[in-house]
Design an enzyme around this catalytic site. Structure first.
Site, PDB file in Angstrom:
ATOM      1  N   CYS A   1      12.326  17.256  -8.259  1.00 55.16           N
ATOM      2  CA  CYS A   1      12.591  17.086  -6.827  1.00 55.16           C
ATOM      3  C   CYS A   1      12.700  18.447  -6.138  1.00 55.16           C
ATOM      4  CB  CYS A   1      13.875  16.287  -6.633  1.00 55.16           C
ATOM      5  SG  CYS A   1      14.471  16.267  -4.925  1.00 55.16           S
TER       6      CYS A   1
ATOM      7  N   CYS B   1      16.207  19.268  -4.843  1.00 53.47           N
ATOM      8  CA  CYS B   1      17.126  19.692  -5.909  1.00 53.47           C
ATOM      9  C   CYS B   1      16.859  21.139  -6.289  1.00 53.47           C
ATOM     10  CB  CYS B   1      16.967  18.788  -7.134  1.00 53.47           C
ATOM     11  SG  CYS B   1      17.391  17.045  -6.861  1.00 53.47           S
TER      12      CYS B   1
END
EC number: 1.8.4.9
Length: 455
Positions: free
Chosen positions: A375, A378
């Site tokens: 991600c 993230c």
């Protein structure tokens, strides 16, 4: 506009003046650079503005506890939409000249954008900015360990262009702690990342918090193994800008498609100041202890951190543009490099999370990020989260991570309030239920405030 730095550091920039270009003939610039702007496809004047991703719509007098229990309502599709706008703009500018790209960047962001000047070939960026005829700002990171020739170049550039470079310095307390604990040259033994984080990455983060966009001298040919996919313009995948949160900063790379030899042809043609170290065989120039000349036939990055493996030749300033050497990044979780790797971050299994949920009276509070290593959101908060873990070490708060994609995703949705990646939870010492962090502001100060008020 001064860089608005949200830090207690005494070296924060304030009252910086704008750098204005000197008078120049547009026709001369176009002739020298062989650029015909009229031949370029006309770009729409519609601004690709960033929508605030913050969910802080509550009044200031509302308690943090009630805010922390509020679910984040933003959808992942909205975030991706912002990225797609700039991806489309990057495609339109793919064949544009550096001058045209610089002109677009300055036109769109005005005094809320600045050029990152490292004292090497980045003087080309300043020259292109001057040729646009628009006002521009320049900032630089003074690590305290630059070569004397680099400092002399800074002075020459300021005099040549009639500007004042906005300098950012590392936090004195952090540098002092690093040197006292590990010595002046610890990076020769355990890698350069820690020193670069203290002297470069964190000061850069403070500088960028006062901007909405920045301009870098990254090129694809600087490091074919790690920078070959640099776009012309992008939503910055790592750092946050003035408005805070994911998507609050735009990154421009006008030289992305330009080869190093062409940059040098431009510098010679325009007769601008350059670092005297270039004449001594230095190509890519950083801090004095970590830079040396390269031999004929060597790649320019081989002069940086020469004692390390070639894959490690990045300092962290452009982490979001780095890819693995074996090709484009694989979107499958199993093929993506792990993140949040730190001795201060505990990796929890599902069993560990379930045990944590059962405890009603914990000895310490726990801060847990639910993440997926693939991600980009993230990845963007990794540096902040690791820095937070360092600050909380030994202070009664455990910092942990739980990989919540794949087969754990349904469990995380049902039991851990997972809405989108990343989701951050605080397990207080006395409260049985986890409190969800409600904001998109994932900088160290915001996360620290959340922890301190609720732990």
């Amino acid at each position: 506009m001064a860089l608005a730095v949200t830090s207690s550091s005494s070296t924060a920039i304030s009252g910086s003046s704008f750098s204005r270009s000197g008078a120049s003939s547009e026709s001369k610039a176009l002739q020298i650079c062989s650029i015909r702007l009229s031949d370029r496809t006309h770009l729409s004047q519609r601004r690709y503005s960033l929508k605030p991703l913050s969910v802080e719509s509550h009044s200031r007098n509302e308690s943090w506890v009630s805010r922390a229990s509020t679910l984040i309502a933003h959808e992942v599709e909205e975030k991706e939409g912002e990225v797609e706008d700039f991806e489309q703009l990057a495609k339109k500018l793919e064949d544009a000249s550096p001058l045209e790209i610089m002109d677009k960047a300055l036109e769109r962001f005005g005094d809320e954008i600045a050029i990152a000047f490292s004292g090497a070939e980045d003087v080309a960026l300043i020259e292109y900015a001057r040729l646009t005829g628009k006002p521009f700002r320049v900032f630089s990171l003074d690590t305290g360990r630059l070569n004397p020739e680099t400092y002399r170049l800074f002075d020459a550039v300021e005099k040549q262009y009639g500007i004042r470079i906005e300098y950012m310095f590392p936090d004195a307390v952090e540098v002092q702690a690093l040197v006292r604990n590990k010595g002046l040259f610890s990076f020769y033994e355990d890698g350069h990342q820690e020193c670069c984080r203290v002297r470069k990455v964190r000061p850069l983060r403070r500088a960028l918090k006062g901007l909405k966009a920045w301009i870098t001298g990254q090129r694809k040919d600087q490091s074919p193994g790690t920078r070959s996919e640099i776009p012309i313009v992008q939503v910055d995948p790592v750092f946050e800008g003035l408005d805070g949160g994911v998507g609050s900063l735009v990154k421009w790379n006008p030289l992305a498609n330009v080869e190093g030899s062409d940059v040098w042809n431009f510098l010679r043609t325009m007769d601008v100041p350059v670092n005297a170290l270039h004449a001594q065989g230095y190509v890519s120039i950083g801090c004095e202890p970590c830079t040396r000349p390269v031999l004929p036939g060597q790649h320019e990055r081989e002069g940086r951190w020469w004692w390390e493996d070639a894959k490690a030749k990045e300092c962290g300033l452009h982490k979001g543009n780095i890819k693995e050497e074996d090709g484009a990044a694989d979107s499958k979780p199993a093929a993506v490099q792990e993140i949040f790797e730190s001795n201060n971050v505990v990796a929890l299994s599902r069993g560990g999370v379930e045990n944590l949920m059962k405890l009603e009276n914990r000895k310490e509070a726990w801060l847990v990020v639910l993440y997926a290593p693939w991600c980009p959101f993230c990845q963007a908060m990794e540096a902040s989260y690791i820095e937070l873990a360092e600050k909380l070490a030994g202070k009664g708060v455990k910092v942990a991570k739980f990989r919540a994609d794949g087969e754990q995703k349904e469990f995380a949705k049902q039991e851990l309030q997972l809405g989108s990646f990343p989701t951050i939870l605080l397990f207080p010492k006395s409260a049985p239920r986890a409190i969800k962090y409600p904001s998109e502001h994932r900088d160290v100060d915001s996360l620290m405030t959340f922890v301190n008020l609720l732990r």
